[in-house]
Design an enzyme around this catalytic site. Sequence first.
Site, PDB file in Angstrom:
ATOM      1  N   ASP A  49       0.861  -1.174   0.000  1.00 30.10           N
ATOM      2  CA  ASP A  49       0.000   0.000   0.000  1.00 30.10           C
ATOM      3  C   ASP A  49       0.905   1.234   0.000  1.00 30.10           C
ATOM      4  OD1 ASP A  49      -2.206   1.590   0.038  1.00 30.10           O
ATOM      5  OD2 ASP A  49      -2.853   1.076   2.064  1.00 30.10           O
ATOM      6  N   ASP A 107      -3.465   7.187  -4.032  1.00 32.69           N
ATOM      7  CA  ASP A 107      -4.823   7.617  -4.342  1.00 32.69           C
ATOM      8  C   ASP A 107      -5.429   8.321  -3.132  1.00 32.69           C
ATOM      9  OD1 ASP A 107      -6.676   5.311  -2.915  1.00 32.69           O
ATOM     10  OD2 ASP A 107      -4.740   4.544  -3.607  1.00 32.69           O
ATOM     11  N   ALA A 152     -11.492   2.371   0.106  1.00 23.63           N
ATOM     12  CA  ALA A 152     -12.302   3.076   1.111  1.00 23.63           C
ATOM     13  C   ALA A 152     -13.571   2.323   1.496  1.00 23.63           C
ATOM     14  CB  ALA A 152     -12.638   4.489   0.629  1.00 23.63           C
ATOM     15  N   CYS A 199     -12.877 -26.804  15.461  1.00 21.69           N
ATOM     16  CA  CYS A 199     -11.911 -26.713  14.385  1.00 21.69           C
ATOM     17  C   CYS A 199     -10.825 -27.749  14.629  1.00 21.69           C
ATOM     18  CB  CYS A 199     -11.317 -25.300  14.356  1.00 21.69           C
ATOM     19  SG  CYS A 199      -9.902 -25.069  13.259  1.00 21.69           S
ATOM     20  N   CYS A 214      -5.897 -25.804  17.102  1.00 25.79           N
ATOM     21  CA  CYS A 214      -7.052 -26.355  17.811  1.00 25.79           C
ATOM     22  C   CYS A 214      -6.906 -27.846  18.091  1.00 25.79           C
ATOM     23  CB  CYS A 214      -8.323 -26.088  17.009  1.00 25.79           C
ATOM     24  SG  CYS A 214      -8.681 -24.327  16.829  1.00 25.79           S
TER      25      CYS A 214
END
Length: 584
Positions: free
Chosen positions: A95, A130, A196, A279, A284
């Site tokens: 980013d 941006d 966004a 799980c 787990c």
Amino acid sequence: MVEKMSEFRFEIKARDAAGRIGKMEVNGKKLETPAIMPVVNPKQLIVTPKELEQMGFGIIITNSYIIYKDETLKEKALEKGIHRLLGYNGIIEVDSGSFQLMRYGGIDVTNREIIEFQHRIGVDIGTFLDIPTIPDAPREKAEDDLKITLERAKEAERIKEIAMNAAIQGSTYPDLRIRAAKQLSEMNFEVHPIGAVVPLMEAYRYRDLVDVVIASKIGLRPDRPVHLFGAGHPMVFALAVAMGVDLFDSASYALYAKDDRYMTPEGTKRLEELEYFPCSCPVCSSYTPQDLKEMPKEERTRLLALHNLWIIREELNRVKQAVKEGTLWELVDERARSHPKMFAAYKRLLNYGDYLEENEPVTKASAFFKISEEILKTPVPLRAKIRAERVRRKFQNTLEHPIFGEIPKYLILTFPFAQSEGEEDFSIKRPTKEEAQLYVQAVAEYQFGEGASEAFKDVFVELSRKTGMPRQIKAKGQHVATFRADDGFLTLGIEGAKRLHAILPYPRMRVIVNDDAEPFAKKGKSVFAKFVIGADERIRPYDEVLVVNKNDELLATGQSLLNGRELKVFQQGLAIKVRRGIEK
């Protein structure tokens, strides 16, 4: 300085709903999509990038602005390159600082500076700076921010030396999202994040998220992968992939772990609420909830983060398997019931019928199950009813189907009518020779469009010795088509293709290829997207099509992997799986 490279490919391998399994290649590194890139904070590693790589995460995302602003990290990144800095060999996306800009209102770097820094540290996929506009911002601000974003996109396009993201902005205004997507589609970028949207997800505004994603997808050219910025909870994967999202990222695995929150495909649970782990991941399987509750905070956080990553990986694999099997809508329907806001988003998505129908395959490997009233509003049953009504105008013998209502009798062997819970309600007797011909003509009208039945009015239909159902279709000793046992559609022989080509007006069911592909198509070789120069926009994924040259001379017949709009745009990957060429 790190050597600069810019090699990017993306192609579709399988699909269901508007979702797709894709193959993305960046600088020689291959990734199957949909995929998630765990967020790596280089200043605070709970799970190391090397561990992520060992778990099977072929792409990660980090923040180039954080590295840029930290003098120690910046020096190391410039010296070693980002892959050695993080100890990770897969695809690294970064980013640009836009998230910090949205959260904190300002950052200390220019667009050019951050792009050039990304070049110098050798990232695989960069992001220009941006301007993200928060949901519900005043329209004037959203338009001003978008104007700046597009200006920066043009600057990035001029100077970029690597594959690069171009985020689609526009706040919660669908027309602005469409405008942004269309303009960015005309520029030279590789990946398009939908920006966004984190505030929407944090507020459980999933209906608004659907509007934003679909507007972006409608405006965007279809050959570019779409990244849903900040989406990383497994609860949203099925819905997002059904909309056409290819890439995800999130730090949720770590943020939830810090808060003692345990991920499941249906939502999150507090560790304190659990008596048992539902799980069987390595964490787990080795510990009980009580074990984790008694651990020091740092160790507990790390183990919960690992569990959350396993759940994320497992759910994405489940989604991909559903795409492969043609059961993605069933998974969306199931997952949507995990939260009222997700269910509202599912119903909102079904309002975008035209977009969904364009991308929905015409046939599937799975049967159609009426698991809810909502599933009846997905493209398969809606398209089936429309096409059946067209057939009924010519073939008026009907019967009552328990799901689809009154349908032409001669479609009862065809998807989805036969491949549904209603098939046991019909006693289908071995057809006579005349009836078998009517089956074939009705299916041709259903499959290829109005008038197609005329191409089969004089055929002889061989019946299966085992089942008594139509199989091989011939005329004057030549093979015309095959009546497929698995879905009741027709696979064309060259004689059948010639007949349809003569009857259907140009460009109906045509895929037009250039001169380079012509000799190969004639010999039965498959057609790749870069050789396609035109197509009927009514073609849908997995349609049987006619391959022709620019003079509309028949070359071959086969199955299209892409829809008509995609055929005109894609430049990479397989387009038509040719079954037979005119010289084969």
